[in-house]
Structures are given as C-alpha cells and as structure tokens.
Design an enzyme around this catalytic site. Structure first.
Site, PDB file in Angstrom:
ATOM      1  CG  HIS A  23      -3.489  -0.192   7.625  1.00 57.68           C
ATOM      2  ND1 HIS A  23      -4.265  -0.615   8.676  1.00 57.68           N
ATOM      3  CD2 HIS A  23      -3.849  -0.958   6.557  1.00 57.68           C
ATOM      4  CE1 HIS A  23      -5.062  -1.600   8.270  1.00 57.68           C
ATOM      5  NE2 HIS A  23      -4.815  -1.816   6.978  1.00 57.68           N
ATOM      6  CD  GLN A  74      -2.780  -1.199   2.455  1.00 55.15           C
ATOM      7  OE1 GLN A  74      -2.580  -0.451   3.413  1.00 55.15           O
ATOM      8  NE2 GLN A  74      -3.727  -2.111   2.465  1.00 55.15           N
TER       9      GLN A  74
END
Length: 207
Positions: A144, A78
């Site tokens: 995250h 991510q």
C-alpha cells in the site's frame, strides 16, 4: 464488495468519444507498472520490480534500461518504481517525476517522489536527479504505497499515499498529523504551496 452497499458510489455516464490502440512491445519487462506518452509517439514505462525505466518507440523497439541515477527502491511485494508523470512543460525542459518505495537504513520504508531530466538517445539516461518528497512516518511494510502522480492546472503536483496496510499505518489514515493514507500537494521543488488548505494549522501537516 466487503459488505452490502459498499459499491454504492454513483455511476457516471458520458458520451465522450475515445479510441483504443494496441501497442505490441518487444523485449522482456519486469512488472511494467506505469506509462507516459512522450512527444513523437514514444512511451516511457516504469518497471516496478526492476526499479528502472524503459522507452518504447512507436515501432515497438525497447531502449536499454534507464537505471543510473534512479534512487534505490525497495522492490518487494507491491514496492518498487511506481508512477511517472511528465512535467507540464516537458517539451521544453524534459523533466519527469516519479514515485517509488524508498528503503531506509533501519529496515523501514515509505513512499517518495523524485524528479530528473530525461535525456533520450541510444542509451537514455537521467540527469540532475533529486528526491523532492518523503512520506513520514516510515513503516516496515511492503504494501500500500499508493503513489499516483497528477499535475494540477496551476503546476502543483498531487501525490497519493497508501496507509501501508499494517495496523500501525491504518490507524493513522485519518490523522492529519501523519502522512499515511493522504493526498499531498507540493510544488515541483518539493516546497509547500502557500494556499494549501492546512497551512498554518497546528493539528495538521501543511502538505
């Protein structure tokens, strides 16, 4: 939902009118992530995995990559080049702000925010790039990062930050002495607004 009632947040209905337009893009993109509308009908796009920007004009023509001057990003899972926001006075100063996953020499990483002047043209570029915020602590996780950027009406900048997914980060999400899992409010030079709610509190970070 992970459990019964998890999605119990109230619904919001509105009569606001909006129009959806489809834009056909040309060229190859590596995980386009965020977009800002530039004056004159152009789009500024972040490519998360490639760690670069592109400009798309109103006819769908894509600029060469804008990568020189962009701080190193950790392009894994991510991570990468994330959100982008225009300065409220962009028409006059051409300043942009972006969030990214910042690699550290010890193998950890964190969310960071940089700013620079966007020079449009045949070969767009960035000038006077500065990193104005570093999330701490840094952790070894590719997940995250959070990273939504929003300007308030007073010109201060809000930055959302993830708790990095792994347990050492999750347990810090409600600890005000940690930058993990928090929304911070900073000035455009990275300094702390004097009216932030936790300024002067010994058990909290002033950002």
């Amino acid at each position: 939902p992970a459990f019964a009632g998890q999605t119990r947040a109230p619904a919001l209905t509105t009569d606001t009118k909006f129009e959806v337009k489809q834009v056909t893009k040309a060229g190859d993109f590596k995980t386009p992530f965020a977009v800002e509308f530039l004056p004159g009908g152009k789009f500024l796009v972040t490519e998360r995995q490639a760690g670069q920007f592109r400009i798309i004009d109103k006819d769908g023509k894509v600029s060469p990559p804008i990568k020189d001057g962009v701080p190193a990003v950790m392009s894994l899972a991510q991570g990468g080049l994330l959100d982008v926001a225009l300065d409220p006075n962009f028409a006059a100063n051409q300043m942009i702000y972006w969030s990214f996953s910042e690699p550290k020499a010890d193998g950890t990483n964190n969310t960071a925010v940089a700013k620079g002047k966007l020079i449009d043209g045949a070969q767009p570029r960035l000038e006077n790039v500065q990193v104005i915020y570093h999330q701490t602590p840094s952790l070894n996780s590719p997940l995250h990062f959070g990273s939504r950027l929003v300007f308030a009406k007073d010109g201060t900048l809000f930055v959302t930050q993830g708790e990095r997914s792994i347990l050492p980060g999750r347990v810090q999400a409600q600890d005000l002495k940690s930058g993990l899992g928090k929304i911070v409010r900073i000035n455009t030079d990275g300094t702390i607004p004097k009216d932030n709610p936790f300024v002067g509190k010994a058990d909290a970070r002033p950002r």
